[in-house]
Design a protein around this motif. Structure first.
Motif, PDB file in Angstrom:
ATOM      1  N   GLN A  84      23.071 -30.698  27.469  1.00 59.18           N
ATOM      2  CA  GLN A  84      21.858 -31.452  27.136  1.00 59.18           C
ATOM      3  C   GLN A  84      21.914 -32.718  27.980  1.00 59.18           C
ATOM      4  O   GLN A  84      22.968 -33.343  28.106  1.00 59.18           O
ATOM      5  CB  GLN A  84      21.870 -31.830  25.648  1.00 59.18           C
ATOM      6  CG  GLN A  84      21.800 -30.627  24.715  1.00 59.18           C
ATOM      7  CD  GLN A  84      21.994 -31.049  23.261  1.00 59.18           C
ATOM      8  OE1 GLN A  84      22.969 -31.705  22.913  1.00 59.18           O
ATOM      9  NE2 GLN A  84      21.066 -30.666  22.404  1.00 59.18           N
ATOM     10  N   ARG A  98      16.848 -21.420  23.769  1.00 58.31           N
ATOM     11  CA  ARG A  98      15.919 -21.768  22.680  1.00 58.31           C
ATOM     12  C   ARG A  98      16.657 -22.660  21.691  1.00 58.31           C
ATOM     13  O   ARG A  98      17.558 -22.213  20.996  1.00 58.31           O
ATOM     14  CB  ARG A  98      15.443 -20.489  21.974  1.00 58.31           C
ATOM     15  CG  ARG A  98      14.563 -19.633  22.840  1.00 58.31           C
ATOM     16  CD  ARG A  98      13.115 -19.999  22.631  1.00 58.31           C
ATOM     17  NE  ARG A  98      12.271 -19.259  23.574  1.00 58.31           N
ATOM     18  CZ  ARG A  98      11.011 -19.550  23.813  1.00 58.31           C
ATOM     19  NH1 ARG A  98      10.427 -20.553  23.190  1.00 58.31           N
ATOM     20  NH2 ARG A  98      10.310 -18.849  24.667  1.00 58.31           N
ATOM     21  N   TYR A  99      16.318 -23.888  21.679  1.00 64.41           N
ATOM     22  CA  TYR A  99      16.951 -24.830  20.752  1.00 64.41           C
ATOM     23  C   TYR A  99      15.853 -25.616  20.049  1.00 64.41           C
ATOM     24  O   TYR A  99      15.687 -25.502  18.841  1.00 64.41           O
ATOM     25  CB  TYR A  99      17.919 -25.744  21.520  1.00 64.41           C
ATOM     26  CG  TYR A  99      18.675 -26.705  20.648  1.00 64.41           C
ATOM     27  CD1 TYR A  99      19.541 -26.238  19.661  1.00 64.41           C
ATOM     28  CD2 TYR A  99      18.534 -28.088  20.811  1.00 64.41           C
ATOM     29  CE1 TYR A  99      20.246 -27.130  18.856  1.00 64.41           C
ATOM     30  CE2 TYR A  99      19.241 -28.974  20.013  1.00 64.41           C
ATOM     31  CZ  TYR A  99      20.089 -28.493  19.040  1.00 64.41           C
ATOM     32  OH  TYR A  99      20.777 -29.385  18.251  1.00 64.41           O
ATOM     33  N   LYS A 146      15.397 -28.380  18.943  1.00 69.16           N
ATOM     34  CA  LYS A 146      15.647 -29.495  18.011  1.00 69.16           C
ATOM     35  C   LYS A 146      15.810 -30.790  18.773  1.00 69.16           C
ATOM     36  O   LYS A 146      16.248 -30.804  19.919  1.00 69.16           O
ATOM     37  CB  LYS A 146      16.933 -29.223  17.222  1.00 69.16           C
ATOM     38  CG  LYS A 146      16.813 -28.083  16.259  1.00 69.16           C
ATOM     39  CD  LYS A 146      18.070 -28.019  15.417  1.00 69.16           C
ATOM     40  CE  LYS A 146      18.220 -26.649  14.799  1.00 69.16           C
ATOM     41  NZ  LYS A 146      19.570 -26.416  14.329  1.00 69.16           N
ATOM     42  N   TYR A 154      23.636 -31.061  20.146  1.00 63.88           N
ATOM     43  CA  TYR A 154      24.174 -29.758  19.740  1.00 63.88           C
ATOM     44  C   TYR A 154      25.685 -29.939  19.615  1.00 63.88           C
ATOM     45  O   TYR A 154      26.296 -30.630  20.441  1.00 63.88           O
ATOM     46  CB  TYR A 154      23.823 -28.764  20.851  1.00 63.88           C
ATOM     47  CG  TYR A 154      24.172 -27.316  20.628  1.00 63.88           C
ATOM     48  CD1 TYR A 154      23.437 -26.526  19.744  1.00 63.88           C
ATOM     49  CD2 TYR A 154      25.204 -26.717  21.355  1.00 63.88           C
ATOM     50  CE1 TYR A 154      23.724 -25.177  19.583  1.00 63.88           C
ATOM     51  CE2 TYR A 154      25.494 -25.365  21.202  1.00 63.88           C
ATOM     52  CZ  TYR A 154      24.752 -24.614  20.309  1.00 63.88           C
ATOM     53  OH  TYR A 154      25.043 -23.275  20.161  1.00 63.88           O
ATOM     54  N   THR A 202      26.935 -21.472  24.103  1.00 65.64           N
ATOM     55  CA  THR A 202      25.565 -21.012  23.860  1.00 65.64           C
ATOM     56  C   THR A 202      25.516 -19.584  23.335  1.00 65.64           C
ATOM     57  O   THR A 202      24.435 -19.008  23.263  1.00 65.64           O
ATOM     58  CB  THR A 202      24.759 -21.081  25.171  1.00 65.64           C
ATOM     59  OG1 THR A 202      25.478 -20.357  26.163  1.00 65.64           O
ATOM     60  CG2 THR A 202      24.545 -22.499  25.611  1.00 65.64           C
ATOM     61  N   LEU A 236      22.554 -17.941  21.254  1.00 61.35           N
ATOM     62  CA  LEU A 236      21.242 -18.577  21.455  1.00 61.35           C
ATOM     63  C   LEU A 236      20.377 -17.704  22.367  1.00 61.35           C
ATOM     64  O   LEU A 236      20.862 -17.183  23.367  1.00 61.35           O
ATOM     65  CB  LEU A 236      21.392 -19.950  22.121  1.00 61.35           C
ATOM     66  CG  LEU A 236      22.023 -21.091  21.327  1.00 61.35           C
ATOM     67  CD1 LEU A 236      21.987 -22.381  22.137  1.00 61.35           C
ATOM     68  CD2 LEU A 236      21.304 -21.305  19.992  1.00 61.35           C
ATOM     69  N   CYS A 286      17.121 -30.719  25.289  1.00 59.92           N
ATOM     70  CA  CYS A 286      16.925 -29.331  25.684  1.00 59.92           C
ATOM     71  C   CYS A 286      18.238 -28.773  26.272  1.00 59.92           C
ATOM     72  O   CYS A 286      18.846 -29.403  27.140  1.00 59.92           O
ATOM     73  CB  CYS A 286      15.812 -29.309  26.733  1.00 59.92           C
ATOM     74  SG  CYS A 286      15.581 -27.718  27.475  1.00 59.92           S
ATOM     75  N   ILE A 287      18.672 -27.610  25.800  1.00 58.74           N
ATOM     76  CA  ILE A 287      19.921 -27.014  26.314  1.00 58.74           C
ATOM     77  C   ILE A 287      19.590 -26.129  27.508  1.00 58.74           C
ATOM     78  O   ILE A 287      18.736 -25.250  27.421  1.00 58.74           O
ATOM     79  CB  ILE A 287      20.633 -26.193  25.215  1.00 58.74           C
ATOM     80  CG1 ILE A 287      20.946 -27.090  24.010  1.00 58.74           C
ATOM     81  CG2 ILE A 287      21.908 -25.564  25.758  1.00 58.74           C
ATOM     82  CD1 ILE A 287      21.597 -26.339  22.845  1.00 58.74           C
TER      83      ILE A 287
END
Ligand SMILES: O=C(O)CCC(=O)C(=O)O
Length: 259
Positions: free
Chosen positions: A134, A166-167, A169, A173, A191, A194, A213-214
């Protein structure tokens, strides 16, 4: 006047990233592309003697030291003298990119972290692959920001760009993997499990993503060089303790504190 891109703004809010098509003028892209291609020729020459001769990057050696210049070249990052060029700033100042970001940030003031990053990812160079991360962790000097990722070549199955997980949030993380094997980058995120999305792009398109965003770099197995930029922008509400470009002052500031 560029059209308002409500759909893309909503996607960005929902997923933490969005692919915006056909937003950058070709003339601005081409100017940066030929600059980077020319510099790359000198990088190739220097790579032949394992970066013993850095005379072409004298300005950068003076600024950040020989070791750091070599580290950046080996990981596919153009040195500061290239990133601070007027063509790169002209691309970063593109009207449609700026108005999209102002819409996203609901602000009328925009700043750019200096200098914009410019990358060259050679086919098969795994040292340039940034593992899943991130962006907030790499950029703790800014309170908040958005990243704009701009390819200068076709991004597809063989010449990969960025993979998004797709995270969605707005928080860090927690699951890190041991980073001891990778000294270039922060510890990779775990990951597994995910869902992800790889995005195919054509020059003129951009990706915009938020600081939580990851994402990770995809490998380049094509027969051409992957050239791309990643720029970090923030609004008038945000602060930064490093150099930034103020679009309203048309000047580089040493930092930006809130009033
Ligand atoms: O361009 C890449 O390969 C990685 C870019 C990236 O991870 C970023 O902009 O945060």
């Amino acid at each position: 006047m560029g059209h308002s891109r409500y759909f893309e703004v909503n996607e960005l809010r929902k997923n933490g990233y969005v692919h915006v098509r056909n937003i950058v003028p070709e003339v601005l892209l081409n100017a940066v592309k030929s600059l980077l291609e020319n510099v790359y020729k000198n990088i190739q020459v220097s790579a032949q003697d394992n970066f013993q001769d850095l005379s072409f990057f004298r300005e950068d050696v003076e600024k950040i030291g020989e070791q750091e210049v070599v580290r950046r070249l080996k990981t596919g990052q153009f040195p500061p003298s290239v990133r601070s060029s007027k063509d790169v700033l002209a691309l970063a100042s593109s009207d449609d990119i700026m108005s999209f970001l102002l819409q996203v940030m609901q602000s009328d003031e925009l700043y750019l972290h200096m200098y914009p990053m410019c990358r060259f990812i050679e086919s098969g160079n795994m040292d340039s692959a940034v593992p899943a991360h991130q962006d907030f962790l790499y950029n703790q000097h800014m309170s908040d920001f958005y990243v704009v990722w701009i390819p200068l070549v076709e991004i597809n199955d063989t010449c990969g760009g960025v993979r998004f997980f797709r995270y969605g949030k707005k928080e860090p993380y927690q699951y890190y993997l041991d980073g001891s094997e990778n000294k270039e980058w922060e510890s990779p995120l775990n990951t597994s499990g995910l869902e992800y999305e790889d995005i195919y792009m054509t020059p003129g398109d951009i990706l915009v993503f938020d600081k939580y965003c990851i994402h990770e770099s995809k490998p380049n197995s094509s027969d051409y060089l992957r050239l791309s930029l990643d720029l970090r922008y923030f609004s008038g509400r945000d602060v930064s303790s490093k150099h930034c470009f103020s679009f309203s002052d048309n000047a580089v500031l040493e930092g930006k504190l809130n009033v």
